[in-house]
Design an enzyme around this catalytic site. Structure first.
Site, PDB file in Angstrom:
ATOM      1  N   ASP A   1     -13.823  -4.076  -2.099  1.00 59.48           N
ATOM      2  CA  ASP A   1     -13.651  -3.694  -0.693  1.00 59.48           C
ATOM      3  C   ASP A   1     -14.979  -3.826   0.040  1.00 59.48           C
ATOM      4  O   ASP A   1     -15.700  -2.839   0.206  1.00 59.48           O
ATOM      5  CB  ASP A   1     -13.149  -2.253  -0.582  1.00 59.48           C
ATOM      6  CG  ASP A   1     -11.753  -2.078  -1.139  1.00 59.48           C
ATOM      7  OD1 ASP A   1     -10.934  -2.991  -0.975  1.00 59.48           O
ATOM      8  OD2 ASP A   1     -11.480  -1.015  -1.736  1.00 59.48           O
TER       9      ASP A   1
ATOM     10  N   ASP B   1       0.864  -1.179   0.000  1.00 61.99           N
ATOM     11  CA  ASP B   1       0.000   0.000   0.000  1.00 61.99           C
ATOM     12  C   ASP B   1       0.900   1.228   0.000  1.00 61.99           C
ATOM     13  O   ASP B   1       1.687   1.440   0.945  1.00 61.99           O
ATOM     14  CB  ASP B   1      -0.901   0.019   1.238  1.00 61.99           C
ATOM     15  CG  ASP B   1      -1.950  -1.083   1.214  1.00 61.99           C
ATOM     16  OD1 ASP B   1      -2.235  -1.594   0.108  1.00 61.99           O
ATOM     17  OD2 ASP B   1      -2.472  -1.435   2.276  1.00 61.99           O
TER      18      ASP B   1
END
Length: 407
Positions: free
Chosen positions: A261, A103
């Protein structure tokens, strides 16, 4: 034969092509891996994206008499003999992939860093509460390649806020990583159409820039939810106008990943909702026995009236070639993947599903591969902090009869 990329087509062995088939491989069923006729031999293989084995093949071709090439050939022969001796065993089939995820975002000082959150919160809990810094993107990616990762994924977690074609640091990360990392690279964040200075840019234009910078796949997030909503609203028809369709049409389905998500929603009974429900192993806060997974956008901050299974089916129909299946509830917990979620989605589609969120130990990878249809599993923080090594994960998988590429 290492096969890190999922091709969108295959040839099946038959009596008609028996004299051409040189080798087969197995992925659910046997398919043709190499053909040979007379002096002509052909196979679809990407040595430059097949890790150390692929690099050794290139070295053997370019420098066949070098000590390194001879040593690699001897090691390859030993692996081949071991594989042949167990060809009918439980390890037959396409290896399950272990993916290292980074990330990436700018910290408060403007430096591009690798970070990791808990349920998507990436800031420190005390002190100045700066963005958690776990290292430099290119250095970590190179480390994971050396340690045996089958793929590396860069997720630009603030990419939805920025002008992607002006995100020079992220493009430079890809360019540098592709010089040191010889496994498939995925990049996500900001893969969408946008307007700047009076000019419109398509998602295909943005994706093309990432591909030219070294990416092998692009990951689409929030825009995929919008595309799925439009798909269902139109009676399940495709228009060719979505980012998924445009990119897969030009670069192939295998180059398009959709990142989902979802967040768990508990219900007392499936009749309370129109969404796909699963009986949960862990009851909800009020003792609920069932749940569904609500899709979110904008980094988990906004929910939509669509469940993960609905979204998965729609994006497969639109042309996505793979699903990166996250779970907000499990993110950063280290308690294992959400097996109910991964099982529900992987059984609803035919494209590969990457299990993500929650890995804390090697057994969690083995567990998700044995109990669901996941084709790959991904982790971030446990690799960044060296709590678990990629080698440990793969050895645990192999020891549990889960096909894995072990050096």
């Amino acid at each position: 034969m290492p096969t890190p990329l999922i091709a969108p087509y295959r040839a099946m062995p038959s009596e008609a092509n028996a004299d051409w088939v040189l080798a087969t491989s197995s992925y659910g069923e046997d398919f043709v891996a190499a053909v040979c006729k007379g002096a002509a031999m052909a196979t679809q293989f990407h040595p430059e994206k097949s890790g150390s084995i692929g690099l050794n093949i290139l070295r053997g071709f370019l420098e066949p008499d070098s000590p390194e090439a001879r040593e690699a050939a001897a090691a390859a022969n030993q692996r081949t003999l071991a594989t042949l001796s167990s060809v009918n065993g439980a390890n037959k089939g396409l290896a399950r992939r272990v993916i290292a995820c980074l990330d990436v975002r700018s910290n408060d000082q403007g430096d591009l860093v690798v970070t990791k959150g808990d349920q998507y919160d990436v800031r420190e809990k005390s002190g100045d509460k700066d963005v958690r810094n776990l290292g430099k993107p290119v250095e970590l990616a190179a480390r994971y390649f050396t340690e045996g990762a089958d793929e590396v994924a860069f997720l630009n977690i603030t990419g939805f806020r920025d002008c992607p074609l002006e995100d020079l640091p992220m493009l430079q990360v890809l360019q540098s990583a592709s010089e040191h990392v010889f496994v498939p690279l995925t990049v996500g964040g900001g893969i969408r159409g946008f307007s700047a200075q009076g000019q419109d840019y398509s998602a295909l234009t943005v994706a093309s820039e990432y591909f030219r910078s070294g990416a092998d796949k692009v990951s689409i997030g929030s825009d995929a939810v919008d595309a799925a909503e439009a798909y269902y609203a139109s009676g399940c028809t495709t228009t060719g106008s979505t980012a998924i369709e445009q990119i897969s049409q030009v670069y192939g389905k295998q180059a398009v990943v959709v990142s989902i998500d979802p967040r768990k929603v508990y219900v007392n009974d499936p009749s309370e909702t129109k969404h796909t429900c699963v009986k949960t192993l862990k009851p909800g806060p009020n003792g609920e026995q069932w749940c569904w997974w609500q899709c979110t956008v904008k980094g988990g901050r906004e929910g939509r009236d669509m469940d993960a299974v609905e979204l998965a089916k729609a994006i497969e129909a639109l042309g996505a070639g793979e699903i990166m299946l996250n779970c907000i509830d499990n993110d950063g917990t280290g308690q294992g993947f959400d097996l109910g979620l991964v099982g529900a989605v992987s059984s609803a589609v035919t494209i590969p599903v990457i299990a993500s969120s929650g890995a804390g130990a090697p057994k969690h990878f083995t567990e998700v591969f044995r109990e669901t249809g996941a084709a790959a599993a991904l982790a971030a923080g446990i690799f960044h902090r060296r709590e678990v090594s990629i080698d440990e994960v793969k050895k645990h998988m192999a020891g549990s009869s889960v096909p894995a590429r072990v050096a």
